[in-house]
Design a protein around this motif. Sequence first.
Motif, PDB file in Angstrom:
ATOM      1  N   PRO A 180       0.844  -1.195   0.000  1.00 40.74           N
ATOM      2  CA  PRO A 180       0.000   0.000   0.000  1.00 40.74           C
ATOM      3  C   PRO A 180       0.879   1.245   0.000  1.00 40.74           C
ATOM      4  CG  PRO A 180       0.108  -0.930   2.199  1.00 40.74           C
ATOM      5  CD  PRO A 180       0.869  -1.868   1.306  1.00 40.74           C
ATOM      6  N   GLU A 181       0.436   2.300  -0.647  1.00 42.34           N
ATOM      7  CA  GLU A 181       1.166   3.567  -0.669  1.00 42.34           C
ATOM      8  C   GLU A 181       0.186   4.701  -0.384  1.00 42.34           C
ATOM      9  OE1 GLU A 181       4.207   4.330  -3.709  1.00 42.34           O
ATOM     10  OE2 GLU A 181       3.738   2.344  -4.519  1.00 42.34           O
ATOM     11  N   PRO A 182      -0.015   5.042   0.894  1.00 41.50           N
ATOM     12  CA  PRO A 182      -0.978   6.096   1.231  1.00 41.50           C
ATOM     13  C   PRO A 182      -0.705   7.415   0.520  1.00 41.50           C
ATOM     14  CG  PRO A 182      -0.291   4.918   3.205  1.00 41.50           C
ATOM     15  CD  PRO A 182       0.585   4.436   2.091  1.00 41.50           C
ATOM     16  N   LEU A 183       0.557   7.717   0.244  1.00 42.89           N
ATOM     17  CA  LEU A 183       0.884   8.997  -0.384  1.00 42.89           C
ATOM     18  C   LEU A 183       0.669   8.989  -1.890  1.00 42.89           C
ATOM     19  CD1 LEU A 183       3.956  10.123   1.724  1.00 42.89           C
ATOM     20  CD2 LEU A 183       1.720  11.213   1.591  1.00 42.89           C
ATOM     21  N   GLU A 184       0.172   7.900  -2.445  1.00 45.32           N
ATOM     22  CA  GLU A 184      -0.287   7.921  -3.828  1.00 45.32           C
ATOM     23  C   GLU A 184      -1.640   8.620  -3.923  1.00 45.32           C
ATOM     24  OE1 GLU A 184       1.035   6.424  -7.175  1.00 45.32           O
ATOM     25  OE2 GLU A 184       2.372   7.514  -5.835  1.00 45.32           O
ATOM     26  N   ASN A 185      -2.302   8.760  -2.777  1.00 43.14           N
ATOM     27  CA  ASN A 185      -3.571   9.490  -2.729  1.00 43.14           C
ATOM     28  C   ASN A 185      -3.295  10.993  -2.815  1.00 43.14           C
ATOM     29  OD1 ASN A 185      -5.722  11.041  -1.161  1.00 43.14           O
ATOM     30  ND2 ASN A 185      -6.697   9.046  -1.358  1.00 43.14           N
ATOM     31  N   MET A 186      -3.942  11.657  -3.771  1.00 47.85           N
ATOM     32  CA  MET A 186      -3.683  13.078  -4.019  1.00 47.85           C
ATOM     33  C   MET A 186      -3.981  13.939  -2.798  1.00 47.85           C
ATOM     34  SD  MET A 186      -2.657  15.272  -6.298  1.00 47.85           S
ATOM     35  CE  MET A 186      -2.899  14.558  -7.925  1.00 47.85           C
ATOM     36  N   LEU A 187      -5.048  13.606  -2.058  1.00 49.21           N
ATOM     37  CA  LEU A 187      -5.414  14.407  -0.888  1.00 49.21           C
ATOM     38  C   LEU A 187      -4.346  14.278   0.195  1.00 49.21           C
ATOM     39  CD1 LEU A 187      -7.628  16.233   0.280  1.00 49.21           C
ATOM     40  CD2 LEU A 187      -8.684  14.191   1.268  1.00 49.21           C
ATOM     41  N   ASN A 188      -3.828  13.065   0.402  1.00 48.81           N
ATOM     42  CA  ASN A 188      -2.759  12.872   1.382  1.00 48.81           C
ATOM     43  C   ASN A 188      -1.513  13.671   1.012  1.00 48.81           C
ATOM     44  OD1 ASN A 188      -4.332  11.138   2.896  1.00 48.81           O
ATOM     45  ND2 ASN A 188      -3.468   9.274   2.019  1.00 48.81           N
ATOM     46  N   ARG A 189      -1.168  13.652  -0.281  1.00 46.77           N
ATOM     47  CA  ARG A 189       0.009  14.409  -0.725  1.00 46.77           C
ATOM     48  C   ARG A 189      -0.207  15.907  -0.530  1.00 46.77           C
ATOM     49  NH1 ARG A 189       0.189  11.136  -5.421  1.00 46.77           N
ATOM     50  NH2 ARG A 189      -0.182  12.922  -6.767  1.00 46.77           N
ATOM     51  N   PHE A 190      -1.438  16.367  -0.757  1.00 51.00           N
ATOM     52  CA  PHE A 190      -1.745  17.791  -0.589  1.00 51.00           C
ATOM     53  C   PHE A 190      -1.540  18.217   0.864  1.00 51.00           C
ATOM     54  CE2 PHE A 190      -4.960  20.904   0.747  1.00 51.00           C
ATOM     55  CZ  PHE A 190      -4.558  22.010   0.001  1.00 51.00           C
ATOM     56  N   PHE A 191      -2.081  17.438   1.802  1.00 47.87           N
ATOM     57  CA  PHE A 191      -1.951  17.801   3.219  1.00 47.87           C
ATOM     58  C   PHE A 191      -0.500  17.708   3.693  1.00 47.87           C
ATOM     59  CE2 PHE A 191      -6.612  16.886   3.530  1.00 47.87           C
ATOM     60  CZ  PHE A 191      -6.981  18.137   3.995  1.00 47.87           C
ATOM     61  N   LYS A 192       0.222  16.717   3.186  1.00 47.67           N
ATOM     62  CA  LYS A 192       1.634  16.601   3.564  1.00 47.67           C
ATOM     63  C   LYS A 192       2.422  17.798   3.042  1.00 47.67           C
ATOM     64  CE  LYS A 192       5.574  13.398   3.454  1.00 47.67           C
ATOM     65  NZ  LYS A 192       5.848  13.463   4.902  1.00 47.67           N
ATOM     66  N   ARG A 193       2.144  18.190   1.815  1.00 47.79           N
ATOM     67  CA  ARG A 193       2.843  19.341   1.243  1.00 47.79           C
ATOM     68  C   ARG A 193       2.464  20.635   1.969  1.00 47.79           C
ATOM     69  NH1 ARG A 193       7.255  21.469  -0.336  1.00 47.79           N
ATOM     70  NH2 ARG A 193       7.067  23.099  -1.896  1.00 47.79           N
ATOM     71  N   LEU A 194       1.185  20.776   2.316  1.00 46.20           N
ATOM     72  CA  LEU A 194       0.731  21.963   3.043  1.00 46.20           C
ATOM     73  C   LEU A 194       1.442  22.056   4.388  1.00 46.20           C
ATOM     74  CD1 LEU A 194      -1.392  24.273   2.758  1.00 46.20           C
ATOM     75  CD2 LEU A 194      -2.951  22.832   4.075  1.00 46.20           C
ATOM     76  N   PHE A 195       1.552  20.926   5.085  1.00 46.49           N
ATOM     77  CA  PHE A 195       2.258  20.910   6.368  1.00 46.49           C
ATOM     78  C   PHE A 195       3.730  21.230   6.164  1.00 46.49           C
ATOM     79  CE2 PHE A 195       4.874  18.608   9.451  1.00 46.49           C
ATOM     80  CZ  PHE A 195       4.420  19.187  10.632  1.00 46.49           C
ATOM     81  N   ASP A 196       4.340  20.668   5.132  1.00 43.84           N
ATOM     82  CA  ASP A 196       5.759  20.934   4.848  1.00 43.84           C
ATOM     83  C   ASP A 196       6.024  22.430   4.710  1.00 43.84           C
ATOM     84  OD1 ASP A 196       6.549  18.314   4.900  1.00 43.84           O
ATOM     85  OD2 ASP A 196       6.523  18.030   2.732  1.00 43.84           O
ATOM     86  N   ILE A 197       5.175  23.102   3.954  1.00 45.85           N
ATOM     87  CA  ILE A 197       5.361  24.537   3.721  1.00 45.85           C
ATOM     88  C   ILE A 197       5.188  25.311   5.020  1.00 45.85           C
ATOM     89  CG2 ILE A 197       4.399  26.554   2.547  1.00 45.85           C
ATOM     90  CD1 ILE A 197       3.691  24.678   0.209  1.00 45.85           C
ATOM     91  N   ALA A 198       4.093  25.030   5.754  1.00 51.86           N
ATOM     92  CA  ALA A 198       3.812  25.764   6.987  1.00 51.86           C
ATOM     93  C   ALA A 198       4.914  25.551   8.022  1.00 51.86           C
ATOM     94  CB  ALA A 198       2.455  25.331   7.548  1.00 51.86           C
ATOM     95  N   PHE A 199       5.340  24.296   8.206  1.00 54.44           N
ATOM     96  CA  PHE A 199       6.357  23.974   9.209  1.00 54.44           C
ATOM     97  C   PHE A 199       7.704  24.580   8.822  1.00 54.44           C
ATOM     98  CE2 PHE A 199       9.366  21.163  11.451  1.00 54.44           C
ATOM     99  CZ  PHE A 199       8.829  21.219  12.736  1.00 54.44           C
ATOM    100  N   SER A 200       8.053  24.527   7.546  1.00 56.31           N
ATOM    101  CA  SER A 200       9.336  25.074   7.084  1.00 56.31           C
ATOM    102  C   SER A 200       9.383  26.588   7.245  1.00 56.31           C
ATOM    103  CB  SER A 200       9.572  24.689   5.621  1.00 56.31           C
ATOM    104  OG  SER A 200       9.645  23.298   5.471  1.00 56.31           O
ATOM    105  N   VAL A 201       8.291  27.254   6.905  1.00 51.01           N
ATOM    106  CA  VAL A 201       8.234  28.712   7.065  1.00 51.01           C
ATOM    107  C   VAL A 201       8.395  29.084   8.535  1.00 51.01           C
ATOM    108  CG1 VAL A 201       6.713  30.723   6.923  1.00 51.01           C
ATOM    109  CG2 VAL A 201       6.888  29.154   4.982  1.00 51.01           C
TER     110      VAL A 201
END
Length: 465
Positions: free
Chosen positions: A262-283
């Motif tokens: 299984p690859e949960p991050l193949e789900n577009m919504l999961n990738r979106f939330f992970k990327r959103l968190f990446d940006i917020a946390f990095s900033v």
Amino acid sequence: MSHRYATFIKAINLSVDYVILNVSMILAYIIVDKSYIIWINNKNYLPIVLVFNLIWLLSANITRFYEQVLNKDSIKTFRGVFKTYLLFVSLICFTVLIIIGTKAYSITRQYLFYSLALFGFLLGVWKLVFLAIRRSDRAMLTDFRQVVIVGGGRIGNDLYNFITQNPERGYKIVGFFEDRVNEIDPDLYLGGVDECIQYVKDNRVDEIFCTLPNSEATKIERLMMDADKNLIRFKLIPEFYYTHKPTFVQNFGHIPVISIRPEPLENMLNRFFKRLFDIAFSVFIIVFVFSWLMPILAIIIKVTSPGPVFFVQRRSGRDNEAFNCYKFRSMQVNIDSDSKQATRGDARITKIGAFMRKTNLDELPQFFNVLLGNMTVVGPRPHMLRHTEEYSSLIDQFMVRHFLKPGITGWAQVNGLRGETKTTEDMLQRVQADVWYLENWSFLLDLKIIFLTFYGTIKGDKNAF
């Protein structure tokens, strides 16, 4: 199938724990508050309710508190209660006393003490009650089902061994039906395939597991139809399956498609939330940490050794595409930086470099990599191009980790699998941890890894050098 009631019991446990948590908060409010405002109308109180509930969810997820609630003995259950409660109290105190502040929502230390103490006491009492109920009714809750296996060979024997070695799944095997008698243990042999349905009807067997090969399609279809006619549950085991790990099955219409992981991050919504968190946390890190720490470290690096402040190295990224990975320079400038790993007592490491590597401060510039999109906050650590080429030929699953963006920290790192890889076995363990993360990703898992990374930095890691 595991226990028929496993999910239900888990939900009951979770629900009762939340009721106890909120009742404890209400009782503490009644004991401490002097304003005589009904708690549900107090706007200062309600946000704290949300904070308490969310932090309990996070704590329980980090400690896996609600896993296998029917199987854990009393010692493991209360060990889990203690670990989860201690983590919950720590996070509550950190969040309320340091981040939010007691003045913002009129939360007093007295209220915190009463609410947390009441919750701990009532939670302990409830777990005692649950264990007592479970002890008396475990046989009923386990609900063993009698099953037969149609077909022998490797698949039938694999299934038999798994079920007998995992009684918590709730199955009891009565025996086998197989036309080739010599493939079955005589003590387990019940008859030929044609005799299966009648035996199941006469002996109140609950389910049929069919492990016949595809070449027996006619027999399989007849068994399936007869099972449906007689209200017998029929389960088909595919002729080929990946023997080393669980698989993931999708349906393309009526066609089952087996993915080997299984690859949960193949789900577009999961990738979106992970990327959103990446940006917020990095900033957040760049603005509130990097902005003032970078000049200090830059001056020390320049003063203590000649060379640039930043170290830039080509590393393997997602889909094995190379990218420039940024770090604070922690070594003397040397010609081996792109081929030789850092080792314990490495003479190339500067004094400030040793401190930065020990505290992970040398990785701070990689938050710019995260903003650029070629890294993520949590994921497999990126390797030098030379190591990717070398280990991809030695370890079968090595390249699987490149399905994900590389991370600043990861599951391997928080489990002590970091630093120098002296043997291929060391790298294999790291790869296995990275593949496990790929298959089990969740947002809460990322939060857990970040928390464990900070905790490990404070506590110290013997492999950080």
